[in-house]
Scaffold this active site. Structure first.
Site, PDB file in Angstrom:
ATOM      1  CG  ASN A  45      -0.184  -0.103   2.497  1.00 42.65           C
ATOM      2  OD1 ASN A  45       0.588   0.790   2.833  1.00 42.65           O
ATOM      3  ND2 ASN A  45      -0.364  -1.210   3.220  1.00 42.65           N
TER       4      ASN A  45
ATOM      5  CG  ASP B 251      -7.088  -5.970   6.398  1.00 46.26           C
ATOM      6  OD1 ASP B 251      -6.592  -5.986   7.539  1.00 46.26           O
ATOM      7  OD2 ASP B 251      -7.766  -5.020   5.955  1.00 46.26           O
TER       8      ASP B 251
ATOM      9  CE  LYS C   6       8.406 -11.360 -14.887  1.00 46.76           C
ATOM     10  NZ  LYS C   6       9.215 -10.690 -15.906  1.00 46.76           N
TER      11      LYS C   6
ATOM     12  CE  LYS D 200     -11.154  -0.507  10.365  1.00 44.85           C
ATOM     13  NZ  LYS D 200     -10.517   0.308   9.342  1.00 44.85           N
TER      14      LYS D 200
END
Ligand code: PMT
Length: 403
Positions: A212, A284, A294, A345
């Site tokens: 991310n 997650d 590959k 959360k």
């Protein structure tokens, strides 16, 4: 903490590293400090009085008997004015004078009268042979014994004389960090803080991974602030370009890649933590299998499906292990129903606080130098922190947790 309104007295003795001090003065002033400068006569062989005067905006105190001195007692009035004195570079000659109370020029008289009153940072810089000299080491030992003096160890590396060894003055950025740290109240002294920061990377094959946009800026800002406040810090971080200057004796940096590695490192440290702040953007899910070769393009432009399995939820696991007195803080990065998702959360992961940042707020979230957060506590309190530098947001988060 900014240095707004703080008075910093910069002392310079005659070493080649003096050429770096104008940059330090600029940095101090950019942080809001007022700066005054005192030097030895020899320091002015390496950096000019005009440069120092122009940058600091004040006359330089370099000659005890100069006609420019207002009352010929600057060595008394400057320490009275200062919140902190930093001597950089401190040569072998000046160190020995400081240690034995020899006061025969502008810098050493100022140091001597400052010693009983104000915090003093001393950054020795010299050739390694001069550093190793028993005379220098004896002076260093004496200075270490003075309550208000903090020595900034010289670094190892290339020296001006062409050799390499111990004796380099730290760079101006590091000296600035030492100044800020010395003026920060030690509200976390004796506390241990566990922090997670940055992204995790989940390997897909030998050349690819899932990750991310986290850069680690927010997590590293929090670590820096905890260190400035005197805490011992374990910083478990995914790959990042961020660094922390100084504090090496109280910072334990644990570099990790995957969520599972981050989880293992965080669980190992958590039992001794008084406070854990989980700022990392943890994947997650991870690929169910890491391909050993590959992954090739599919024939006939067929879609490629990836099978993902769930990663451990580090925050939830620490929430289960939390003992009485430990404080657990999570972050929530949301794009919709922000408050509702953050509150869920906090409850599900048994957090004491959750810091909400939204990708819908310009200047907040990933990769920016700024953030805008709302801090919720499990007892129902809420605090909004407007858009500010991540370093300032880090201060506000810690101020909120330890009111
Ligand atoms: O690094 P920067 O570029 O400066 O960006 C900062 C940031 C945007 C990454 C940071 O401010 C932030 O919001 N971090 C948390 C991002 C996130 O993953 O939020 P979340 O809502 O998915 O997770 C909630 C909490 O659970 C977080 O404390 C997270 O660390 C934790 N978590 C999540 C998943 C997981 N498997 N384990 C976890 O511990």
């Amino acid at each position: 903490m900014s240095l707004r309104g703080r008075h910093i007295l910069v002392g310079i003795s005659g070493g080649i590293a003096a050429y770096k001090i104008p940059e330090l003065i600029r940095m101090l002033i950019r942080q809001g400090a007022e700066v005054r400068v005192t030097t030895t006569r020899n320091a002015l062989q390496f950096v000019t009085e005009t440069t120092l005067q122009t940058l600091s905006g004040a006359p330089v105190y370099s000659d005890v008997f100069a006609a420019i001195n207002q009352h010929a007692t600057e060595h008394i009035s400057l320490p009275e004015w200062a919140d902190l004195m930093i001597v950089a570079p401190a040569t072998a000659n000046s160190l020995s004078k400081f240690a034995y109370g020899i006061a025969d020029d502008a810098l050493s008289t100022t140091f001597c009268s400052c010693l009983a009153r104000k915090p003093i940072l001393v950054a020795p810089a010299m050739n390694d042979k001069m550093w190793e000299s028993p005379a220098t080491q004896r002076a260093i030992d004496l200075l270490r014994g003075y309550e208000r003096v903090t020595l900034i160890e010289p670094a190892e590396g290339p020296l001006a004389c062409g050799t390499s060894g111990k004796g380099r003055m730290p760079e101006p950025e590091e000296l600035l960090e030492e100044v800020i740290s010395a003026l920060t109240p030690k509200t976390l002294l004796g506390r241990h803080v566990l922090l997670t920061a940055g992204p995790t990377v989940e390997r897909l094959d030998p050349v690819r991974y899932l990750s991310n946009f986290s850069t680690g800026k927010m997590g590293f800002a929090l670590a820096r602030e905890c260190l400035r406040r005197g805490a011992e810090v374990t910083l478990v971080s995914g790959p990042t370009a961020e660094t922390i200057l100084g504090h090496s004796d109280r910072l334990h940096l644990v570099p990790v890649g995957s969520a599972r590695e981050m989880c293992e490192a965080a669980e190992a440290d958590f039992p001794r933590a008084d406070l854990a702040i989980l700022c990392a953007a943890v994947a997650d899910y991870r690929p169910a299998e890491i391909a050993s070769e590959k992954i090739k393009k599919q024939p006939d432009s067929q879609a490629l499906s990836l099978s993902l399995v769930e990663n451990p939820d580090i925050a939830a696991r620490l929430g289960e292990q939390k003992r009485e007195g430990q404080i657990l803080v999570g972050f929530a990065l949301e794009t919709e129903h922000e408050q509702q998702n953050a509150m869920q959360k906090m409850a599900r992961k048994r957090l004491d606080y959750i810091v909400l940042n939204s990708l819908r707020t310009p200047g907040a979230g990933f990769a920016t130098d700024t953030n805008c957060v709302t801090i919720f506590s499990s007892d129902g309190a809420k605090k909004d922190c407007p858009l500010a530098q991540k370093q300032t947001v880090a201060q506000q988060i810690l101020d909120t947790i330890f009111i």
